[in-house]
Write a protein that holds these residues in place. Sequence first.
Motif, PDB file in Angstrom:
ATOM      1  N   ASP A   1       0.826  -1.214   0.000  1.00 49.69           N
ATOM      2  CA  ASP A   1       0.000   0.000   0.000  1.00 49.69           C
ATOM      3  C   ASP A   1       0.856   1.259   0.000  1.00 49.69           C
ATOM      4  OD1 ASP A   1      -2.291  -1.525   0.021  1.00 49.69           O
ATOM      5  OD2 ASP A   1      -2.382  -1.598   2.214  1.00 49.69           O
ATOM      6  N   ALA A   2       2.015   1.209   0.626  1.00 51.08           N
ATOM      7  CA  ALA A   2       2.897   2.373   0.665  1.00 51.08           C
ATOM      8  C   ALA A   2       3.491   2.663  -0.710  1.00 51.08           C
ATOM      9  CB  ALA A   2       4.015   2.163   1.677  1.00 51.08           C
ATOM     10  N   PHE A   3       3.694   1.634  -1.508  1.00 54.06           N
ATOM     11  CA  PHE A   3       4.245   1.839  -2.857  1.00 54.06           C
ATOM     12  C   PHE A   3       3.202   2.376  -3.834  1.00 54.06           C
ATOM     13  CE2 PHE A   3       7.549  -1.368  -1.651  1.00 54.06           C
ATOM     14  CZ  PHE A   3       8.622  -0.525  -1.807  1.00 54.06           C
ATOM     15  N   ALA A   4       1.932   2.386  -3.453  1.00 50.47           N
ATOM     16  CA  ALA A   4       0.868   2.821  -4.358  1.00 50.47           C
ATOM     17  C   ALA A   4       0.561   4.310  -4.247  1.00 50.47           C
ATOM     18  CB  ALA A   4      -0.395   2.009  -4.093  1.00 50.47           C
ATOM     19  N   GLU A   5       1.205   5.021  -3.351  1.00 49.30           N
ATOM     20  CA  GLU A   5       0.892   6.441  -3.178  1.00 49.30           C
ATOM     21  C   GLU A   5       2.160   7.272  -3.137  1.00 49.30           C
ATOM     22  OE1 GLU A   5       0.186   6.240   1.598  1.00 49.30           O
ATOM     23  OE2 GLU A   5      -1.480   5.737   0.281  1.00 49.30           O
ATOM     24  N   GLY A   6       1.999   8.550  -3.367  1.00 50.86           N
ATOM     25  CA  GLY A   6       3.146   9.457  -3.374  1.00 50.86           C
ATOM     26  C   GLY A   6       3.912   9.372  -4.679  1.00 50.86           C
ATOM     27  N   VAL A   7       5.237   9.447  -4.585  1.00 54.06           N
ATOM     28  CA  VAL A   7       6.080   9.370  -5.780  1.00 54.06           C
ATOM     29  C   VAL A   7       6.463   7.944  -6.144  1.00 54.06           C
ATOM     30  CG1 VAL A   7       7.135  11.654  -5.749  1.00 54.06           C
ATOM     31  CG2 VAL A   7       8.057   9.869  -4.312  1.00 54.06           C
ATOM     32  N   TRP A   8       6.077   6.979  -5.327  1.00 57.23           N
ATOM     33  CA  TRP A   8       6.494   5.598  -5.570  1.00 57.23           C
ATOM     34  C   TRP A   8       6.002   5.023  -6.892  1.00 57.23           C
ATOM     35  CZ3 TRP A   8      10.541   3.693  -3.440  1.00 57.23           C
ATOM     36  CH2 TRP A   8      10.949   4.165  -2.197  1.00 57.23           C
ATOM     37  N   PRO A   9       4.796   5.350  -7.362  1.00 57.53           N
ATOM     38  CA  PRO A   9       4.432   4.837  -8.699  1.00 57.53           C
ATOM     39  C   PRO A   9       5.356   5.346  -9.805  1.00 57.53           C
ATOM     40  CG  PRO A   9       2.460   5.509  -7.530  1.00 57.53           C
ATOM     41  CD  PRO A   9       3.629   5.951  -6.688  1.00 57.53           C
ATOM     42  N   ILE A  10       5.817   6.593  -9.681  1.00 63.28           N
ATOM     43  CA  ILE A  10       6.760   7.131 -10.674  1.00 63.28           C
ATOM     44  C   ILE A  10       8.116   6.436 -10.534  1.00 63.28           C
ATOM     45  CG2 ILE A  10       7.988   9.216 -11.406  1.00 63.28           C
ATOM     46  CD1 ILE A  10       5.499  10.786 -10.463  1.00 63.28           C
ATOM     47  N   VAL A  11       8.543   6.231  -9.282  1.00 63.81           N
ATOM     48  CA  VAL A  11       9.824   5.547  -9.042  1.00 63.81           C
ATOM     49  C   VAL A  11       9.773   4.125  -9.592  1.00 63.81           C
ATOM     50  CG1 VAL A  11      11.338   4.673  -7.212  1.00 63.81           C
ATOM     51  CG2 VAL A  11      10.430   6.980  -7.063  1.00 63.81           C
ATOM     52  N   ALA A  12       8.617   3.489  -9.496  1.00 61.21           N
ATOM     53  CA  ALA A  12       8.482   2.131 -10.023  1.00 61.21           C
ATOM     54  C   ALA A  12       8.415   2.115 -11.553  1.00 61.21           C
ATOM     55  CB  ALA A  12       7.237   1.472  -9.443  1.00 61.21           C
ATOM     56  N   ALA A  13       7.892   3.182 -12.154  1.00 59.52           N
ATOM     57  CA  ALA A  13       7.751   3.217 -13.612  1.00 59.52           C
ATOM     58  C   ALA A  13       9.054   3.569 -14.318  1.00 59.52           C
ATOM     59  CB  ALA A  13       6.668   4.216 -14.008  1.00 59.52           C
TER      60      ALA A  13
ATOM     61  N   GLY B   1      12.478   3.254 -18.449  1.00 61.26           N
ATOM     62  CA  GLY B   1      13.753   3.918 -18.672  1.00 61.26           C
ATOM     63  C   GLY B   1      14.837   3.013 -19.231  1.00 61.26           C
ATOM     64  N   LEU B   2      14.955   1.813 -18.694  1.00 64.70           N
ATOM     65  CA  LEU B   2      16.005   0.906 -19.174  1.00 64.70           C
ATOM     66  C   LEU B   2      15.794   0.489 -20.632  1.00 64.70           C
ATOM     67  CD1 LEU B   2      16.699  -1.260 -16.012  1.00 64.70           C
ATOM     68  CD2 LEU B   2      18.210   0.394 -17.077  1.00 64.70           C
ATOM     69  N   PRO B   3      14.571   0.104 -21.044  1.00 68.52           N
ATOM     70  CA  PRO B   3      14.398  -0.189 -22.477  1.00 68.52           C
ATOM     71  C   PRO B   3      14.630   1.034 -23.375  1.00 68.52           C
ATOM     72  CG  PRO B   3      12.617  -1.156 -21.226  1.00 68.52           C
ATOM     73  CD  PRO B   3      13.380  -0.287 -20.272  1.00 68.52           C
ATOM     74  N   ALA B   4      14.203   2.202 -22.913  1.00 70.45           N
ATOM     75  CA  ALA B   4      14.424   3.419 -23.709  1.00 70.45           C
ATOM     76  C   ALA B   4      15.915   3.726 -23.838  1.00 70.45           C
ATOM     77  CB  ALA B   4      13.692   4.602 -23.076  1.00 70.45           C
ATOM     78  N   ALA B   5      16.666   3.555 -22.751  1.00 71.46           N
ATOM     79  CA  ALA B   5      18.114   3.774 -22.805  1.00 71.46           C
ATOM     80  C   ALA B   5      18.778   2.770 -23.745  1.00 71.46           C
ATOM     81  CB  ALA B   5      18.711   3.682 -21.408  1.00 71.46           C
ATOM     82  N   PHE B   6      18.310   1.527 -23.729  1.00 68.88           N
ATOM     83  CA  PHE B   6      18.846   0.504 -24.616  1.00 68.88           C
ATOM     84  C   PHE B   6      18.596   0.878 -26.081  1.00 68.88           C
ATOM     85  CE2 PHE B   6      18.297  -3.521 -26.956  1.00 68.88           C
ATOM     86  CZ  PHE B   6      19.567  -4.032 -26.787  1.00 68.88           C
ATOM     87  N   VAL B   7      17.396   1.340 -26.382  1.00 67.08           N
ATOM     88  CA  VAL B   7      17.072   1.755 -27.754  1.00 67.08           C
ATOM     89  C   VAL B   7      17.931   2.949 -28.162  1.00 67.08           C
ATOM     90  CG1 VAL B   7      15.246   2.778 -29.174  1.00 67.08           C
ATOM     91  CG2 VAL B   7      14.750   0.794 -27.747  1.00 67.08           C
ATOM     92  N   MET B   8      18.160   3.887 -27.244  1.00 66.02           N
ATOM     93  CA  MET B   8      19.006   5.044 -27.564  1.00 66.02           C
ATOM     94  C   MET B   8      20.439   4.616 -27.855  1.00 66.02           C
ATOM     95  SD  MET B   8      17.994   8.237 -25.188  1.00 66.02           S
ATOM     96  CE  MET B   8      16.855   7.768 -23.921  1.00 66.02           C
TER      97      MET B   8
END
Length: 91
Positions: A48-60, A65-72
Amino acid sequence: MSTQNSGPEVPVRRLDRILAFAALTLAALSVICFFAIIIGSAVGMDQDAFAEGVWPIVAAVPMWGLPAAFVMIITLLVMSFARKGRAAKRL
């Protein structure tokens, strides 16, 4: 062993530098966010703590980011090989 270059020196373009630094920054940020999630889980944060605040962005960030960096990085390599190939044909 020879110290001479086998091909012509090709100048680095601004786009190549931007792409390289963006890929490096995005990959580093993804790894930092990944470790933040691991540390948060180890400290005892529940789901439940990971579902609120900035944690959803940190999880995304690592998920996208890693696949996008790989493509770059792959794009940067292809552009570099094509540019060097064109420079070698001109000689």
